[in-house]
Design an enzyme around this catalytic site. Structure first.
Site: not given
Ligand code: NAD
Length: 485
Positions: A150, A174, A177, A227, A282, A376
């Site tokens: 997001f 994808k 959401e 994450s 991140c 985090e």
């Molecule tokens: P998230 O992991 O909750 O969601 C990311 C994606 O995974 C979304 O599209 C979501 O629909 C999907 N998802 C969520 N739960 C899932 C599950 N149990 N099984 C399968 N798919 C699932 O992350 P977020 O809250 O949208 O974003 C924030 C996180 O992203 C932070 O931890 C941040 O550090 C990380 N991030 C990392 C980088 C990087 O380059 N390392 C860059 C941007 C964000």
């Protein structure tokens, strides 16, 4: 509801999803209902993959110098629509308008890099024995998927879309959401730029759709950004299905501050790093380790952080759950004995009472065992630990399981070099609070911030989005026969 329901984008058309459920899309700025996002069905994904597969036949055979023409036009369209695109990012994600503009500017830089790919994927050719030549070519994989978080509704999709597609792949995206609107504009602008139907498809949904993508036999490779918890799930599931996978996870970035650091500049950089995008990056500074006598710098840090005002130069966090989680971290630090120098709990913005805000928070005398030191937080919070030596500070940095970024603030070249060598992070900064490499340098962390090989942007992404074909040719009769022909 401000906008109509979100649709999938399949074969160049916006279409209703066949799933039955929808989730609300709420603006974190003021709690207003913006739209509803569909929980798409397996049938929607099947259609998207079939459309991408059909488009791949022609797109993969189109010369790369022709393919990148789309991205030259796309870059121009991003520039032309910068204000509108930035406002949409601000509205759905909650970051400030200035931060949203910076995000679109980064998307423009990413499109620009994709335009340079023909210069980087020329392959190699060598006469390996008399009259016999070997040559290598970068060949696209087929249908690939990109799953995004997001916190950057436009930039992170633009990490993968331009490079993967310019290199000849067709993509299923994808989106998160929580922020499904900006990607619709990306699809429209790419279509306007001349991208053929089916080359980019967008299928909305939540974790169920992610699992369906990891399991789909028509998908060759999966990139993921989000994450660490989910990165592990996606990496295991996609590679378990014998797909190529690169999964970027969360972070806990440490800033090491030495007594000789320039106080004003250091305080400003730390403040910008911990509070930019409300700490939802991140690459955000989450922990500071002061080495020796740095109280004068911490005093300036608090003074700088006080200038960060929710609703003015500090945006909202994504949801009520996030706001509560961040506030709970601050409370837990207080209970565990840390000292709150600046408290962002209970932030309120006049006229935006329904928005999700946390003020800048500086927590001192944190110890490495506390929750705020280990986990985090993803909010505008910095946890300060103290050590006597640089080696002790590096030991704290090295012990954290993540490895996205680390920075050092000092005027000593030797100390800076020492940190560059010994920090356990993929991206290291010297007197830089957010050490994001700019194109053509690639973005990617280490340890539990990244699963898989290589980085997600820049030159490194070429290896991920292509496979190498090696051809050996012999046309000349005089080449004769040798051991390898
Ligand atoms: P998230 O992991 O909750 O969601 C990311 C994606 O995974 C979304 O599209 C979501 O629909 C999907 N998802 C969520 N739960 C899932 C599950 N149990 N099984 C399968 N798919 C699932 O992350 P977020 O809250 O949208 O974003 C924030 C996180 O992203 C932070 O931890 C941040 O550090 C990380 N991030 C990392 C980088 C990087 O380059 N390392 C860059 C941007 C964000």
């Amino acid at each position: 509801m401000k906008y109509t329901k979100v649709q999938n984008f399949i074969n160049g058309q916006f279409v209703d999803a066949q799933g039955t459920g929808y989730l609300d899309v709420i603006s974190p700025v003021n709690g207003v209902l913006l739209s509803q996002v569909p929980l798409s069905a397996q049938a929607d994904l099947d259609k998207a993959v079939a459309s991408a597969k059909a488009a791949f036949k022609e797109w993969s055979q189109t010369p790369i110098k022709v393919r990148v023409q789309v991205f030259f036009k796309y870059k121009t369209l991003l520039e032309k629509n910068l204000v509108e695109l930035s406002k949409l990012v601000e509205e759905e994600n909650g970051k400030t308008y200035t931060e949203a503009v910076a995000e679109i500017e980064k998307a423009i830089e990413l499109a620009e890099f994709a335009c340079s790919l023909p210069q980087l994927v020329t392959g190699e050719l060598l006469e390996v024995s008399k009259g016999i030549e070997c040559r290598t070519e970068y060949v696209p994989l087929g249908v690939v998927a990109s799953i995004v978080p997001f916190n950057f509704p436009s930039m992170v999709p633009n990490w993968t879309i331009p490079n993967a597609i310019a290199l000849g792949n067709c993509m299923i995206l994808k989106p998160s959401e929580k922020v499904p609107l900006s990607v619709g504009r990306i699809a429209e602008l790419l279509k306007e730029a001349g991208l053929p139907d089916g080359v980019l498809n967008i299928v909305h949904g939540d974790s169920k759709m992610v699992e369906a993508i990891c399991d789909h036999p028509g998908v060759e490779a999966v990139s993921f950004v989000g994450s660490t918890k989910v990165a592990k799930i996606v990496y295991q599931r996609a590679t378990g299905n014998l797909k190529r996978c690169l999964a970027l996870g969360g972070a806990k970035n440490h800033l090491l501050v030495l007594p000789d650091a320039i106080p004003g500049m250091t305080a400003q950089n730390i403040t910008a790093s911990m509070s930019g995008c409300a700490g939802q990056r991140c690459m955000a500074a989450s922990a500071m380790v002061g080495v020796g006598a740095v109280d004068h710098i911490i005093d300036q840090l608090v003074a700088e952080a006080k200038k960060v005002i929710p609703g003015e130069n500090l945006g909202a966090v994504i949801s009520k759950e996030s706001m509560d989680r961040i506030n709970n971290y601050i409370t837990s630090a207080e209970k565990q004995g840390a000292k709150i120098l600046l408290d962002g709990r209970n932030a309120k913005v006049a006229g935006k009472e329904e928005g999700y805000y946390v003020g800048p928070t500086v927590i001192d005398h944190v110890t490495p065992d506390m929750d705020v030191a280990r986990e985090e937080i993803f909010g505008p919070v910095i946890s300060i630990m103290r050590t006597n030596t640089l080696d002790e500070a590096l030991a704290i940095e090295n012990a954290n399981p993540y490895g996205n970024a680390a920075s050092v603030f000092t005027q000593s070249g030797g100390a800076a070099r020492y940190v560059m060598t010994h920090a356990s992070a993929g991206m290291v900064g010297v007197n830089v609070g957010v050490p994001v490499p700019r194109e053509p340098f690639s973005f990617g962390g280490w340890n539990e911030s990244r699963f898989g090989v290589g980085d997600i942007t820049g030159k490194s992404s070429i290896e991920f989005w292509t496979k190498l074909k090696k051809s050996t040719t012999k046309w000349n009769p005089e080449a004769g026969v040798n051991w390898m022909s």
